[in-house]
Design a protein around this motif. Structure first.
Motif, short mmCIF file in Angstrom:
data_model
loop_
_atom_site.label_atom_id
_atom_site.label_comp_id
_atom_site.label_asym_id
_atom_site.label_seq_id
_atom_site.Cartn_x
_atom_site.Cartn_y
_atom_site.Cartn_z
N LEU A 62 0.90 -1.25 0.00
CA LEU A 62 0.14 -0.20 -0.10
C LEU A 62 1.01 1.20 -0.01
N ALA A 74 -7.43 -0.65 -4.79
CA ALA A 74 -6.74 -1.44 -3.71
C ALA A 74 -7.99 -1.46 -2.48
N GLY A 114 -4.16 -4.04 -7.66
CA GLY A 114 -4.89 -3.70 -6.58
C GLY A 114 -5.12 -5.03 -5.85
N ALA A 117 -2.23 -5.89 -3.63
CA ALA A 117 -1.97 -5.05 -2.78
C ALA A 117 -2.82 -5.34 -1.54
N SER A 118 -4.17 -5.71 -1.76
CA SER A 118 -5.00 -5.91 -0.92
C SER A 118 -5.00 -7.40 -0.15
#
Length: 178
Positions: A62, A74, A114, A117-118
Motif C-alpha cells: 500500500l 486497492a 490492486g 496489494a489488498s
C-alpha cells in the motif's frame, strides 16, 4: 588419638564436600532459572519484532501506491474481501465503474496490482487511513463522492453489507467529506 584425628578430619571433609555439592546444586538451579527467564524474554522480543515486521510487510504494497485511482481499486478490493464468495462479482463492479477513470490498456494491470496489494490487509479501514491524504489532495468533492458511491456499490455486492464494510464506509465518508 591418631584415629580420632583422622575420623574428625574425614568428618570435616565429608561435611565440606556435602556443602559444596549443595551449593553447586543451588547455583545450578539459579542459573537454570535465569536462563529460562532470558529465554522467555527473548521469545517475547522475537514475537514483538515479528509482529512489527508483519505490519510493515502488510503496509509495504500500500505504501508504494501514489495514484489515487490505484489506491481506490486497492481499497475496493479490501472491501470486497469481506465477502469472499462474491469477490469476482465485486471485481466486475470495480472494472465497470473504473472504466472512465483508468485507461483501458492499464485496467487489467491495475486490477491485478490492486488485488495483490489488498491481499495482506487485515481491515478495510487501514487503506482509508493510509490513502486519506492522497485522496484529499488529488480529488475534488465530486470525485470523492464518486469514490464513496463505488465503495458502497462494491460493499452491496452479494446482499447486505457486513459490519466491517459498514464501519469502513462510515469511516470513508467521515474522513473524505469533513
Amino acid at each position: 588419638m591418631l584415629w580420632g584425628f583422622i575420623v574428625a578430619f574425614l568428618g570435616i571433609l565429608v561435611v565440606a564436600i556435602s556443602g559444596a555439592v549443595v551449593w553447586y546444586w543451588r547455583l545450578k538451579m539459579v542459573r537454570e532459572a535465569g536462563n529460562e527467564i532470558i529465554d522467555s524474554v527473548e521469545r517475547m522480543r522475537g514475537a514483538y519484532k515479528r509482529g512489527k515486521f508483519r505490519k510493515q510487510a502488510e503496509a509495504a504494497p500500500l505504501a508504494s501506491i501514489a495514484d489515487p485511482a490505484i489506491a481506490a481499486v486497492a481499497f475496493f478490493f479490501c472491501l470486497a474481501k469481506e465477502k469472499p464468495m462474491y469477490f469476482d462479482a465485486a471485481k466486475n463492479v470495480v472494472r465497470n465503474r473504473m472504466k472512465g477513470i483508468i485507461r483501458p490498456g492499464d485496467m487489467e494491470e491495475v486490477l491485478v496490482f490492486g488485488e495483490w496489494a489488498s491481499k495482506n490487509v487485515t481491515s478495510p479501514e487501514d487503506p482509508i487511513r493510509r490513502f486519506r491524504p492522497l485522496w484529499i489532495e488529488a480529488l475534488d468533492m465530486q470525485e470523492r463522492q464518486q469514490l464513496i458511491g463505488i465503495a458502497e456499490e462494491v460493499a452491496e455486492v452479494g446482499g447486505e453489507r457486513t459490519k466491517e464494510q459498514e464501519h469502513a464506509l462510515q469511516m470513508l465518508r467521515r474522513m473524505l467529506m469533513n
